[in-house]
Design an enzyme around this catalytic site. Structure first.
Site, mmCIF file in Angstrom:
data_model
loop_
_atom_site.group_PDB
_atom_site.id
_atom_site.type_symbol
_atom_site.label_atom_id
_atom_site.label_comp_id
_atom_site.label_asym_id
_atom_site.label_seq_id
_atom_site.Cartn_x
_atom_site.Cartn_y
_atom_site.Cartn_z
ATOM 1 C CG HIS A 1 44.536 102.528 -23.334
ATOM 2 N ND1 HIS A 1 43.661 102.196 -22.614
ATOM 3 C CD2 HIS A 1 45.322 103.123 -22.500
ATOM 4 C CE1 HIS A 1 43.657 102.295 -21.414
ATOM 5 N NE2 HIS A 1 44.966 102.930 -21.275
ATOM 6 C CG ASP B 1 41.498 105.948 -27.485
ATOM 7 O OD1 ASP B 1 41.216 107.450 -27.020
ATOM 8 O OD2 ASP B 1 41.830 105.150 -27.081
ATOM 9 C CD GLN C 1 47.727 109.671 -24.031
ATOM 10 O OE1 GLN C 1 48.132 111.010 -23.907
ATOM 11 N NE2 GLN C 1 47.716 108.907 -23.162
ATOM 12 C CE LYS D 1 44.558 109.184 -20.604
ATOM 13 N NZ LYS D 1 45.371 108.360 -19.914
ATOM 14 C CB CYS E 1 46.882 100.386 -20.424
ATOM 15 S SG CYS E 1 46.439 100.574 -18.568
HETATM 16 C C1 LIG Z 1 45.058 106.293 -25.894
HETATM 17 C C2 LIG Z 1 44.163 106.058 -24.653
HETATM 18 N N1 LIG Z 1 42.736 105.516 -24.689
HETATM 19 C C3 LIG Z 1 42.051 105.415 -23.781
HETATM 20 C C4 LIG Z 1 42.712 105.671 -22.288
HETATM 21 C C5 LIG Z 1 41.734 105.491 -21.374
HETATM 22 O O1 LIG Z 1 41.377 106.659 -20.614
HETATM 23 P P1 LIG Z 1 40.748 106.514 -19.094
HETATM 24 O O2 LIG Z 1 41.541 105.637 -18.323
HETATM 25 O O3 LIG Z 1 40.647 107.684 -18.406
HETATM 26 O O4 LIG Z 1 39.229 105.637 -19.449
HETATM 27 C C6 LIG Z 1 43.952 106.253 -22.056
HETATM 28 C C7 LIG Z 1 44.450 106.623 -20.917
HETATM 29 O O5 LIG Z 1 44.510 106.009 -20.155
HETATM 30 C C8 LIG Z 1 44.811 106.536 -23.377
HETATM 31 O O6 LIG Z 1 45.941 106.824 -23.192
#
Ligand SMILES: Cc1ncc(COP(=O)(O)O)c(C=O)c1O
Ligand SMILES: Cc1ncc(COP(=O)(O)O)c(C=O)c1O
Lengths: 149, 423, 423, 149
Positions: free
Chosen positions: B138, B215, B218, B241, B381
């Site tokens: 991401h 990370d 998900q 999420k 993203c």
């Molecule tokens: C794999 C992953 N990492 C990081 C994020 C970032 O999360 P957030 O937007 O809540 O900071 C997301 C979601 O948008 C994600 O799906």
């Protein structure tokens, strides 16, 4: 949002493909990856051709087709007028209901009125029009005009 | 409308009961069409229990936390710190003090990257060292490392992807080397759905003495998450999420590292003592929580993990696995549909990206929306994934504990309609 | 119990009606004692309107914002961006794009400090340049600048305080010089209650070409805030002190600066385009909002500014001014009570710090609490102020739009009891 | 929380003031500014004196006074036992109701049981006790003991 006119232009685009031109630009909508390469050719004050290629959603594709249909053959001033009217319509957030005067200027392009209600899609509809404005400025050597984009 | 011809999967949760907890799922859109919410990888809906916990907090207990001697301040502090206990238990953290509350997963990841940039040896990332990520990250696990590389002179390297949507670890010994200071990767991809083989990466990182950041944005919502089993040094995830509110994320970090590494944001709550010319810092986790923390949001996240744990993460994972297999089966019947990511149910989460003929995902999404079906379209993203597979964008359907086979059927029917519409 | 012998002040709001909006104010503590909440400088309570807005958001409109083509994503985006419009109007920002949502005021201030550390000329703070703050700053406006000074080699300087709790600007031309790159100061002190003479500081900063950062955390909740009138470059404040939820803060910055300065946190939403090797960034404000933003909290803050504007910030300021004068009068009748900060009502906010004989503030606060009166005790995250006045801590009573003269009377009676208790 | 015993010790502290000692420590509670300087003197295995000075709230002041009353004259092992029992009580979050055995060990110090319900004040009550433990370790040259504080 998907008026028949739009679907029609999407499925049967006008003037698609790159031909000779006085200037070429490449525009990208980074949020969705829509891309367009667009060329303009002028004969004096007249828009002699707008040719283009690219990928994108039905809205951006149809919009380029409508642009070609509307602008080719027009005097620059008239073309600019159409461009500005289309911009106003698209930025209206669904608040502008095209009247007869507007329909006369925009012809098929009034079909995009519904798109203006979808902020995420307005950029798609405007992609080719912004590219045309930019290319025109380049073709006519109007560096100042480019600033205003 | 196409009829479901795949058999109904086993292992499903009692979604009828569960859905009653989620007020939003009752919504209709576009003149009375029942909402089919398949955008859970972007954000989940919230059960009433979570909203109730936050309302109760605001209506009866709100005050700023820490240092207060009055009843409300003590209650608010107990609730806030109690949420930390809940989250620590949820991820099997060895110590509650290893749980740092941030604003989202992105802040958690930036926090780690910044700590490593300002750290002393042996952690310091600087010129001559490498940072390793993957091509399926991401943006929130790419850009912070690009910043760190730019600002320190370190080199950013990454693992590529195989054609079937998995990490290509064939060159792992060349990618992770003695120069590597930190390896950061996603446990479950938010585009491809891939569940990554963390053991292999962790083992190699440990061999060369690199820190491991995972990370789990998900993963935390969808499967049991055990930070000790992962053997990582840091694990990041995000509240919204996983049935929690917006405005809160988590960084779990090994105690020893949180003690050794420097703070990131400065301000109230993160200090021990301040004079105009110098300050000392509170022990972790407070060292990393500058300013008034997301108190109500922590309370909400605590209620969310209670809710999830009450159902059971194993059972939620089984439910989603069943739904995903069913969806993969059913989607395979749609002509010209190409799955971007693993096509089998193995080692994959409940997120399915695909393209449909040459219809642009924006059009797919819009026409599905008109039928009440909410999916996400775009690069999610994670633009490098799209570049890798040579597509501008995908359509993504993603499931959660309240998703039903009927919703999968609605999606498939919706896609048939999309094909007809643009056909 | 002491009787009020000061006349009831003029200019008060209809607190009976207002208090009905705040569920928490009804609470009783310690076996049925009516709560007297005088800890508003730490955090305010929330009106039902704000909670309703957030519940409605979660129950009917929640989705991740931006880029979604489905109804919920569009509604959530409209609500989130609508909150930005509301906040922009509330502070008279020339453009909505100048309003950046952060997690709290502390993040806002850290954001500025970090931008200036990574900026190019002419903004860059580095060795050979000065950062100027004051001795009455909250730790959140001290520590980020200490970090910046440590990390860049810049010098941190500050204005001292006069004995009556005001900024000592007598040496302003020596403190702010051609070396000064940035001047950051608090508009209203959270300990002393002082309202600072911003014009003089801004004028001098502009003379030398330094940027001006104003910490308006204690101003935004209590008085009309007009960023154009302030002529600052950046203004920071926080949601939870102004009837909004926890988990959200604001940084207002001049458009040109937000365009020129580099991003701080990297991740989703803040990018324009990302490849593995390089990224470009979205225009402000999104450039500074990495990751999923505090969506529900922005909606709540939008409802809060609607609520405050509905009553009128001028009227709220007048109410608090009246209450503060009344409280100063009444407190002056308590023997051995020493006000730390301006003793007159002029240029001062509704926050009153004091010491009582040699009774430790912890004891004062605890015994007041047993009577249901919530005040804050300690250094209030502004320890240099305590050092300056040679005291370990203060007791602080702070008022808001729902505070009443009867609550002031209760405080005074409570303090008499405290004196007797430890006498 | 404010038992009479506590108020009494606060108003009439035992053994306050600094006298000769084998070791001196200075402890601070940064969250509220409570401070104590404390000296211990040993005669063989016996706590000969605990002298102290400082500023702080009634709880921290009274607690130092109780400490002095309880520990002076005790054998080190017994003193340590008292210290540990007090620590257990204070960390009990109001869950431990002192029984007879505990009362016998802690005497006046059982009055602090109520303080353990107030997390913000537990540190105040423990300040002098932690200082004593630290000073004792120094006096007896137990650097290892210090680690365990
Ligand atoms: C794999 C992953 N990492 C990081 C994020 C970032 O999360 P957030 O937007 O809540 O900071 C997301 C979601 O948008 C994600 O799906
Ligand atoms: C003057 C001042 N500045 C900054 C802050 C920090 O606000 P927050 O804790 O919400 O980041 C506060 C409040 O604690 C404050 O009173």
């Amino acid at each position: 949002m998907y008026q028949d006119v739009i679907l029609d232009h999407y499925k049967h685009p006008h003037g698609r493909g790159l031909r000779d031109g006085d200037a070429e630009v490449h525009h990208v909508n980074p949020t969705c990856g829509d891309e367009i390469t667009l060329r303009v050719r002028y004969e004096g004050d007249v828009v002699a051709d707008v040719s283009y290629d690219g990928q994108g959603c039905s809205i951006s594709q149809a919009s380029a087709s409508v642009l070609n249909e509307l602008l080719v053959g027009k005097e620059l001033a008239a073309a600019r007028d159409i461009q500005e009217t289309f911009l106003t319509l698209m930025q209206s957030r669904g608040q502008v209901v095209p009247d007869d005067a507007m329909e006369e200027v925009l012809e098929d392009a009034v079909a995009f009125a519904g798109v203006s209600k979808y902020p995420a899609r307005v950029k798609c509809a405007l992609l080719s029009w912004m590219a045309w404005k930019d290319a025109t400025a380049q073709a006519l050597g109007e560096s100042a005009a480019k600033e205003k984009l | 409308m196409t009829q479901a011809n795949a058999a109904l999967p086993a292992g499903l949760l009692d979604t009828e009961t569960i859905r009653k907890d989620f007020p939003l799922l009752d919504r209709t859109v576009h003149d009375g069409k029942q909402l089919v919410y398949l955008d859970n990888a972007a954000s989940s809906q919230k059960p009433r229990q979570v909203l109730d916990a936050m309302n109760d907090y605001y209506e009866r207990h709100h005050a700023n936390v820490h240092r207060g001697v009055h009843v409300l301040a003590e209650e608010a502090t107990a609730l806030y710190e109690g949420a930390r206990d809940k989250v620590a238990a949820f991820i099997n953290a060895p110590s509650r003090d290893e749980v740092v509350f941030t604003k989202n997963a992105s802040e958690s990841l930036n926090l780690v990257a910044n700590m490593l940039g300002w750290a002393d040896e042996p952690y310091r990332v600087d010129a001559g060292t490498d940072i390793v990520i993957t091509e399926m990250e991401h943006h929130s696990n790419i850009v912070p490392w690009q910043f760190l590389a730019q600002r320190t002179g370190a080199t950013l390297k990454w693992f590529g992807l195989t054609d079937d949507g998995r990490l290509d670890l064939s060159n792992i010994d060349e990618v992770i080397t003695e120069r590597t200071k930190v390896v950061s990767f996603v446990l479950v991809s938010n585009v491809l759905g891939t569940v990554n083989p963390y053991e292999e990466i962790v083992r190699r990182a440990q061999q060369v003495g690199a820190l491991v950041v995972i990370d789990a944005s998900q993963a935390a919502p969808h499967m049991p998450l055990d930070v000790q089993a992962l053997q990582a040094d840091f694990v990041a995830f995000t509240g919204h999420k996983m049935c929690g509110p917006t405005g809160i994320g988590v960084l779990w970090g090994r105690q020893e590292l949180l003690e050794d590494l420097p703070p990131f944001l400065g301000g109230g709550e993160m200090i021990e003592t301040v004079t105009m010319s110098a300050s000392t810092y509170a022990p972790a986790p407070h060292k990393f929580e500058a300013g008034t923390p997301p108190i109500a949001q922590a309370v909400g996240l605590g209620a969310a993990v209670d809710y999830l744990a009450g159902i059971g993460m194993e059972r939620i994972a089984a439910h989603e696995h069943a739904i995903t297999r069913y969806a993969l089966d059913r989607l395979s019947t749609v002509p010209d549909l190409r799955i971007i990511g693993p096509v089998s149910g193995e080692d994959r989460g409940a997120t399915i990206s695909f393209t449909l003929a040459d219809i642009h995902p924006h059009d797919v999404g819009q026409v599905l929306d008109e039928q009440g079906i909410a999916v996400r379209v775009g690069h999610h993203c994670a633009r490098p994934v799209c570049l890798r597979y040579g597509i501008p964008a995908t359509t993504r359907a993603s499931f959660y504990l309240y998703s039903t086979p009927a919703e999968v059927d609605a999606l498939v029917a919706g896609l048939e309609y999309v094909r007809g519409f643009f056909g």
